[in-house]
Design a protein around this motif. Sequence first.
Motif, PDB file in Angstrom:
ATOM      1  N   ILE A 379       0.970  -1.220   0.070  1.00 18.82           N
ATOM      2  CA  ILE A 379       0.084  -0.045  -0.037  1.00 18.82           C
ATOM      3  C   ILE A 379       0.953   1.280  -0.038  1.00 18.82           C
ATOM      4  CG2 ILE A 379      -1.910  -1.111   0.974  1.00 18.82           C
ATOM      5  CD1 ILE A 379      -0.908   0.020   3.822  1.00 18.82           C
ATOM      6  N   GLY A 380       2.043   1.318  -0.542  1.00 23.36           N
ATOM      7  CA  GLY A 380       2.931   2.421  -0.775  1.00 23.36           C
ATOM      8  C   GLY A 380       4.031   2.206   0.240  1.00 23.36           C
ATOM      9  N   GLN A 381       5.091   3.081  -0.227  1.00 22.08           N
ATOM     10  CA  GLN A 381       6.332   3.348   0.411  1.00 22.08           C
ATOM     11  C   GLN A 381       6.450   4.742   0.897  1.00 22.08           C
ATOM     12  OE1 GLN A 381       8.373   0.673  -2.743  1.00 22.08           O
ATOM     13  NE2 GLN A 381       9.726   0.658  -1.206  1.00 22.08           N
ATOM     14  N   THR A 382       7.545   5.116   1.974  1.00 18.36           N
ATOM     15  CA  THR A 382       7.596   6.103   2.593  1.00 18.36           C
ATOM     16  C   THR A 382       9.145   6.440   2.494  1.00 18.36           C
ATOM     17  OG1 THR A 382       7.645   5.207   4.863  1.00 18.36           O
ATOM     18  CG2 THR A 382       5.474   5.860   4.093  1.00 18.36           C
ATOM     19  N   LEU A 383       9.349   7.566   2.762  1.00 14.18           N
ATOM     20  CA  LEU A 383      10.864   8.244   2.791  1.00 14.18           C
ATOM     21  C   LEU A 383      11.569   7.830   4.078  1.00 14.18           C
ATOM     22  CD1 LEU A 383      13.068   9.855   1.501  1.00 14.18           C
ATOM     23  CD2 LEU A 383      12.280  11.615   2.484  1.00 14.18           C
ATOM     24  N   GLN A 384      12.669   7.288   4.268  1.00 16.86           N
ATOM     25  CA  GLN A 384      13.328   7.078   5.574  1.00 16.86           C
ATOM     26  C   GLN A 384      14.578   7.619   5.622  1.00 16.86           C
ATOM     27  OE1 GLN A 384      13.471   2.745   6.066  1.00 16.86           O
ATOM     28  NE2 GLN A 384      11.632   3.051   7.517  1.00 16.86           N
ATOM     29  N   GLY A 385      15.059   8.187   6.847  1.00 13.19           N
ATOM     30  CA  GLY A 385      16.401   8.605   6.957  1.00 13.19           C
ATOM     31  C   GLY A 385      16.663   9.971   6.208  1.00 13.19           C
ATOM     32  N   ALA A 386      15.503  10.731   5.912  1.00 14.85           N
ATOM     33  CA  ALA A 386      15.989  11.867   5.234  1.00 14.85           C
ATOM     34  C   ALA A 386      16.700  13.120   6.295  1.00 14.85           C
ATOM     35  CB  ALA A 386      14.620  12.938   4.967  1.00 14.85           C
ATOM     36  N   PRO A 387      17.679  13.496   5.950  1.00 12.85           N
ATOM     37  CA  PRO A 387      18.632  14.394   6.744  1.00 12.85           C
ATOM     38  C   PRO A 387      17.768  15.849   6.821  1.00 12.85           C
ATOM     39  CG  PRO A 387      19.807  13.771   4.957  1.00 12.85           C
ATOM     40  CD  PRO A 387      18.338  13.426   4.606  1.00 12.85           C
ATOM     41  N   GLU A 388      18.167  16.470   8.171  1.00 10.85           N
ATOM     42  CA  GLU A 388      17.536  17.656   8.440  1.00 10.85           C
ATOM     43  C   GLU A 388      17.948  18.696   7.611  1.00 10.85           C
ATOM     44  OE1 GLU A 388      18.608  18.722  12.516  1.00 10.85           O
ATOM     45  OE2 GLU A 388      17.756  16.984  13.558  1.00 10.85           O
ATOM     46  N   GLY A 389      17.085  19.919   7.403  1.00 13.09           N
ATOM     47  CA  GLY A 389      17.598  20.696   6.468  1.00 13.09           C
ATOM     48  C   GLY A 389      16.718  20.614   5.059  1.00 13.09           C
ATOM     49  N   LEU A 390      16.256  19.431   4.972  1.00 10.66           N
ATOM     50  CA  LEU A 390      15.385  19.135   3.506  1.00 10.66           C
ATOM     51  C   LEU A 390      14.030  19.365   3.681  1.00 10.66           C
ATOM     52  CD1 LEU A 390      17.129  15.608   2.466  1.00 10.66           C
ATOM     53  CD2 LEU A 390      17.537  18.055   1.554  1.00 10.66           C
ATOM     54  N   GLU A 391      13.585  20.283   2.887  1.00 11.77           N
ATOM     55  CA  GLU A 391      12.068  20.268   3.181  1.00 11.77           C
ATOM     56  C   GLU A 391      11.138  19.121   2.636  1.00 11.77           C
ATOM     57  OE1 GLU A 391       8.564  23.294   1.480  1.00 11.77           O
ATOM     58  OE2 GLU A 391      10.680  23.731   0.885  1.00 11.77           O
ATOM     59  N   ILE A 392      10.325  18.742   3.559  1.00 10.15           N
ATOM     60  CA  ILE A 392       9.489  17.427   3.014  1.00 10.15           C
ATOM     61  C   ILE A 392       8.048  17.877   2.803  1.00 10.15           C
ATOM     62  CG2 ILE A 392       9.117  15.212   4.003  1.00 10.15           C
ATOM     63  CD1 ILE A 392      12.000  15.499   3.280  1.00 10.15           C
ATOM     64  N   THR A 393       7.491  17.359   2.059  1.00 10.36           N
ATOM     65  CA  THR A 393       5.990  17.552   1.932  1.00 10.36           C
ATOM     66  C   THR A 393       5.388  16.207   1.175  1.00 10.36           C
ATOM     67  OG1 THR A 393       6.070  19.936   1.101  1.00 10.36           O
ATOM     68  CG2 THR A 393       4.209  18.696   0.592  1.00 10.36           C
ATOM     69  N   ARG A 394       4.388  16.118   1.681  1.00 14.48           N
ATOM     70  CA  ARG A 394       3.692  14.626   1.692  1.00 14.48           C
ATOM     71  C   ARG A 394       4.646  13.373   1.496  1.00 14.48           C
ATOM     72  NH1 ARG A 394       1.568  18.056  -2.061  1.00 14.48           N
ATOM     73  NH2 ARG A 394       2.317  17.018  -4.037  1.00 14.48           N
ATOM     74  N   GLY A 395       5.507  13.185   2.366  1.00  9.29           N
ATOM     75  CA  GLY A 395       6.504  12.421   2.669  1.00  9.29           C
ATOM     76  C   GLY A 395       7.509  12.214   1.765  1.00  9.29           C
ATOM     77  N   LYS A 396       7.800  13.162   0.818  1.00  6.35           N
ATOM     78  CA  LYS A 396       8.799  13.406  -0.037  1.00  6.35           C
ATOM     79  C   LYS A 396       9.820  14.573  -0.003  1.00  6.35           C
ATOM     80  CE  LYS A 396       7.020   9.987  -3.464  1.00  6.35           C
ATOM     81  NZ  LYS A 396       7.006   9.661  -4.855  1.00  6.35           N
ATOM     82  N   ILE A 397      10.822  14.677  -0.570  1.00  5.29           N
ATOM     83  CA  ILE A 397      11.808  15.830  -0.537  1.00  5.29           C
ATOM     84  C   ILE A 397      11.266  16.802  -1.675  1.00  5.29           C
ATOM     85  CG2 ILE A 397      14.165  16.535  -1.014  1.00  5.29           C
ATOM     86  CD1 ILE A 397      15.205  13.451  -0.123  1.00  5.29           C
ATOM     87  N   VAL A 398      11.160  18.007  -1.112  1.00  5.34           N
ATOM     88  CA  VAL A 398      10.780  19.137  -1.904  1.00  5.34           C
ATOM     89  C   VAL A 398      11.876  19.404  -2.956  1.00  5.34           C
ATOM     90  CG1 VAL A 398       9.863  21.382  -2.455  1.00  5.34           C
ATOM     91  CG2 VAL A 398       9.009  19.773  -0.568  1.00  5.34           C
ATOM     92  N   VAL A 399      11.668  19.500  -4.271  1.00  9.73           N
ATOM     93  CA  VAL A 399      12.859  19.903  -5.187  1.00  9.73           C
ATOM     94  C   VAL A 399      12.260  21.128  -6.021  1.00  9.73           C
ATOM     95  CG1 VAL A 399      14.023  17.856  -5.084  1.00  9.73           C
ATOM     96  CG2 VAL A 399      12.231  18.395  -6.684  1.00  9.73           C
ATOM     97  N   THR A 400      13.025  22.061  -6.364  1.00  7.54           N
ATOM     98  CA  THR A 400      12.719  23.056  -7.619  1.00  7.54           C
ATOM     99  C   THR A 400      13.401  22.736  -8.644  1.00  7.54           C
ATOM    100  OG1 THR A 400      14.228  24.548  -6.384  1.00  7.54           O
ATOM    101  CG2 THR A 400      11.807  24.563  -5.627  1.00  7.54           C
ATOM    102  N   GLY A 401      13.248  23.363  -9.982  1.00  7.83           N
ATOM    103  CA  GLY A 401      13.973  23.053 -11.100  1.00  7.83           C
ATOM    104  C   GLY A 401      14.441  21.776 -11.408  1.00  7.83           C
ATOM    105  N   ASP A 402      15.608  21.643 -11.771  1.00  4.65           N
ATOM    106  CA  ASP A 402      16.073  20.191 -12.040  1.00  4.65           C
ATOM    107  C   ASP A 402      16.733  19.541 -10.667  1.00  4.65           C
ATOM    108  OD1 ASP A 402      15.393  20.450 -14.706  1.00  4.65           O
ATOM    109  OD2 ASP A 402      17.300  21.456 -15.231  1.00  4.65           O
ATOM    110  N   GLY A 403      15.637  19.417  -9.626  1.00  2.00           N
ATOM    111  CA  GLY A 403      16.401  18.637  -8.490  1.00  2.00           C
ATOM    112  C   GLY A 403      16.790  19.357  -7.379  1.00  2.00           C
ATOM    113  N   ARG A 404      16.842  20.644  -7.541  1.00  2.00           N
ATOM    114  CA  ARG A 404      17.516  21.350  -6.451  1.00  2.00           C
ATOM    115  C   ARG A 404      16.725  21.466  -5.140  1.00  2.00           C
ATOM    116  NH1 ARG A 404      21.365  26.352  -8.449  1.00  2.00           N
ATOM    117  NH2 ARG A 404      21.816  25.523 -10.460  1.00  2.00           N
TER     118      ARG A 404
END
Length: 444
Positions: A379-404
């Motif tokens: 029923i789906g997978q989740t993000l684990q071990g995301a370092p501090e300082g990354l912006e997380i939305t809906r369980g994923k890393i927020v990126v802009t442009g080409d992955g920044r």
Amino acid sequence: MSNTTLTPGIQPERLPGDHLEQNFQDLHAPLMAHEAHVAADRCYFCHDAPCMTACPTSIDIPLFIRQIMTGTPEAAAKTILEQNILGGMCARVCPTETLCEEVCVRETAEGQPVEIGRLQRYATDKLMARNSHPFVRAAETGKRVAVVGAGPAGLACAHRLAMKGHDVVMYDARPKAGGLNEFGIAAYKSTEDFAAREVAWLLGIGGITVETGKALGSGLSLEQLQSDFDAVFLGIGLAGVNALSVAGEDKGGVVDAVSFIADLRQADDLTKLPVGRNVVVIGGGMTAIDAAVQSRLLGAESVTLAYRRGLDRMGASQFEQDLAASKGVRIMTNVMPVAVHGNGAVAEVELEYTRDEDGRLVGTGETFRLAADQVFKAIGQTLQGAPEGLEITRGKIVVTGDGRTALPGVWAGGDCALGGEDLTVTAVAEGRDAAEDIHKALMG
């Protein structure tokens, strides 16, 4: 699958070895040369190329098909690989029926598209059989980039960076590189150890070092990587698995489908892999289908896939649904689990009928039970071990442009990043595009 092997209803050798070998043969047989020519001849070479627009990696499909027609499949392969360095695997696992082939003019006019996926496999297999690499590294730049995660996004990013002349160190938590291509794809979609062979071929570009058994928080610190390297790309995927959150979920025989598929892919002898007599798979995506179909192929007598919404809402494509049905998998829709019953080990799964009510899924109160000695959670997978300082939305890393990401000098792509579909081909595109952006940033 620690709580599976000791469960009484789950046994190995439900089928003899020769039956299993037959069951797990290549899902789509490769095209012979004359078949490829006939298939290519059906292409209209449309000037607006809707197939190319539908491809997440924007492969020039009319061009590579024309190159096959003119008897130069290696040139066709280079056209493919310039945009998608994992074109061989994508030709095997990409849901072409909902992407390039769905918009093919032949599909619109005749209901029978050009076999773009099989033609792509024909070309890339021809080139890889030569055991040569079609790209050459640029002059070394002196820049070093860390790539965390050796799945499709990480591999695509690493290759493009190496081709640009940067030195890349790629880290992965598992003992092998490849990510989902190696551990998460149904065995009948990637036969003859293709995922590992493709990784070895990709590394032929040079300039890439692979270090396995290392993950963020376990042998790796993002802060240290930022200090030691000029840029960092995160392609860490989604390592966590969503829970059913129902009573009895901890009983023996209830496991996640991802682990089951990984065990199957790494098994040297499929007769030793245990499977239940009555299997229930909870979920409606590609992972659920892969787990259900492979359970049947291993010899499960009864396999039921239970999905909480209607068929039209399933993440798995119509082709995948039909494949499951053809293998004897029963698909039940508008049902959700409410409890797992059994004395220590699962014996039954209790399900409740559901309905949509003003856009919300609600239970009807009517329940029933299915016999089950093995239950797979998909029923789906989740993000684990995301370092501090990354912006997380809906369980994923927020990126802009080409992955920044929100952290300077850190990019992300693939399943761990917000946006796009969780497909191998999408991950390749995101890794490739992030590499181009990293190159621009490093070179000013």
